[in-house]
Design a protein around this motif. Sequence first.
Motif, PDB file in Angstrom:
ATOM      1  N   VAL A 129      -0.255  -4.993  17.765  1.00 11.78           N
ATOM      2  CA  VAL A 129       0.033  -5.711  16.549  1.00 11.78           C
ATOM      3  C   VAL A 129      -0.572  -5.228  15.273  1.00 11.78           C
ATOM      4  N   LEU A 130      -1.760  -5.092  15.675  1.00 14.10           N
ATOM      5  CA  LEU A 130      -2.717  -4.250  14.440  1.00 14.10           C
ATOM      6  C   LEU A 130      -1.803  -3.114  13.921  1.00 14.10           C
ATOM      7  N   GLY A 131      -1.410  -2.391  14.969  1.00 13.12           N
ATOM      8  CA  GLY A 131      -0.659  -0.917  14.649  1.00 13.12           C
ATOM      9  C   GLY A 131       0.780  -1.208  13.593  1.00 13.12           C
ATOM     10  N   LEU A 132       1.431  -2.294  13.992  1.00 11.00           N
ATOM     11  CA  LEU A 132       2.552  -2.738  13.240  1.00 11.00           C
ATOM     12  C   LEU A 132       2.213  -3.344  11.913  1.00 11.00           C
ATOM     13  N   LEU A 133       1.220  -3.778  11.852  1.00 14.00           N
ATOM     14  CA  LEU A 133       0.765  -4.351  10.450  1.00 14.00           C
ATOM     15  C   LEU A 133       0.085  -3.071   9.605  1.00 14.00           C
ATOM     16  N   LEU A 134      -0.583  -2.341  10.269  1.00  9.52           N
ATOM     17  CA  LEU A 134      -1.081  -1.291   9.483  1.00  9.52           C
ATOM     18  C   LEU A 134       0.148  -0.375   9.141  1.00  9.52           C
ATOM     19  N   ALA A 135       1.059  -0.067   9.848  1.00  5.90           N
ATOM     20  CA  ALA A 135       2.244   0.546   9.655  1.00  5.90           C
ATOM     21  C   ALA A 135       2.911   0.131   8.304  1.00  5.90           C
ATOM     22  N   MET A 136       3.186  -1.267   8.270  1.00  4.39           N
ATOM     23  CA  MET A 136       3.604  -1.914   7.441  1.00  4.39           C
ATOM     24  C   MET A 136       2.868  -1.714   5.993  1.00  4.39           C
ATOM     25  N   ALA A 137       1.642  -1.887   6.366  1.00  7.43           N
ATOM     26  CA  ALA A 137       0.734  -1.866   4.941  1.00  7.43           C
ATOM     27  C   ALA A 137       0.844  -0.433   4.555  1.00  7.43           C
ATOM     28  N   THR A 138       0.634   0.725   5.039  1.00 10.76           N
ATOM     29  CA  THR A 138       0.696   1.783   4.883  1.00 10.76           C
ATOM     30  C   THR A 138       2.157   2.414   4.339  1.00 10.76           C
ATOM     31  N   GLY A 139       3.020   1.708   4.592  1.00  3.39           N
ATOM     32  CA  GLY A 139       4.568   2.018   4.183  1.00  3.39           C
ATOM     33  C   GLY A 139       4.518   1.343   2.775  1.00  3.39           C
ATOM     34  N   VAL A 140       3.934   0.194   2.592  1.00  2.00           N
ATOM     35  CA  VAL A 140       3.843  -0.487   1.139  1.00  2.00           C
ATOM     36  C   VAL A 140       3.130   0.565   0.300  1.00  2.00           C
ATOM     37  N   VAL A 141       1.941   1.087   0.774  1.00  2.00           N
ATOM     38  CA  VAL A 141       1.130   1.835  -0.189  1.00  2.00           C
ATOM     39  C   VAL A 141       1.988   3.211  -0.540  1.00  2.00           C
ATOM     40  N   ALA A 142       2.692   3.567   0.528  1.00  2.00           N
ATOM     41  CA  ALA A 142       3.378   5.137   0.205  1.00  2.00           C
ATOM     42  C   ALA A 142       4.546   4.775  -0.640  1.00  2.00           C
ATOM     43  N   VAL A 143       5.256   3.711  -0.765  1.00  2.00           N
ATOM     44  CA  VAL A 143       6.199   3.133  -1.507  1.00  2.00           C
ATOM     45  C   VAL A 143       5.730   3.078  -3.037  1.00  2.00           C
TER      46      VAL A 143
END
Length: 302
Positions: A129-143
Amino acid sequence: MSTPVPPDGSPIADSQPSGPPQPQSPPPQAQDHDPWAPPTGPVAGHEALRTAPVPPPYYAGARPSNGMGIAALVLGLVGIVLGLFVVLFWIAWLPALLAVIFGGVALSQVKKGVAANKAMAVSGLVLGVLGLLLAMATGVVAVVAVKKVADRAHAKVERERESAEAAEKARHLAFGEPYTFDNGLKVTVAKPEPFVPDEFANGHAKGNKAVQITVTVVNTGPERVSVETGLPDVNDANGASAELVIDGSGRQKVITGYVLPGRTVVGKYAFSLPPDAADRIEVEFTPDAEEWPDAYWSGTTS
């Protein structure tokens, strides 16, 4: 026949039993046991059911299936590590999602009693669950980062375009206005004046309109500057080119050579316009056509 007497004088017992022989009973034989027969004795009936042992959830000696929990924990850790890198966030969601799925399956196995690693399963589920949240957060940062880079690039292009447009506009002047090139030469083109060629003029046809163009160049820099292109180009408003007029009057003067710091040089040129040429003309001039773009002066000839 006499019976032998032992040396000690005791009588010898008779080995044969007295009386008639007794029949011997056969040895007891083991009774056949039927494993499928109902129990007999005091544990029959309800007593047997009450005392029968409860079977374990899995066969005695079987090893618990902990593979799902281990896989969930490993995949959760992989998802967390990949999610920390901006360039790898787009693949971090896959191991994290698998960790959540495997963790859920592992917890279900623990509840059924076929697995014994509940802590590992819970850890894998939480990490997933933390990995999914981190992936989404990192994706937002990248965008957001990519958008900022794109906006900066777009703004830079717009500034360059606006700067080019401003520079192009600055190079279009009216007669009498000065323009300073980057090499320090300040150039002014005066309003054209009528010119009457002599009878030996070259480049002027009868009936054409001749004008004189005066170009003034001032070196505002600290070093001498070479004027490589000393001839202007003249066109009327309709795009018709004017022809350079050369006569023997000595009134024409071409700017050439070096211009010393603080010095001023003046060039005078005559051009012949066609009879149908418009009254408004444009003069192009640059001190070095290979290095500096032309500046333009325009206006009426009358």
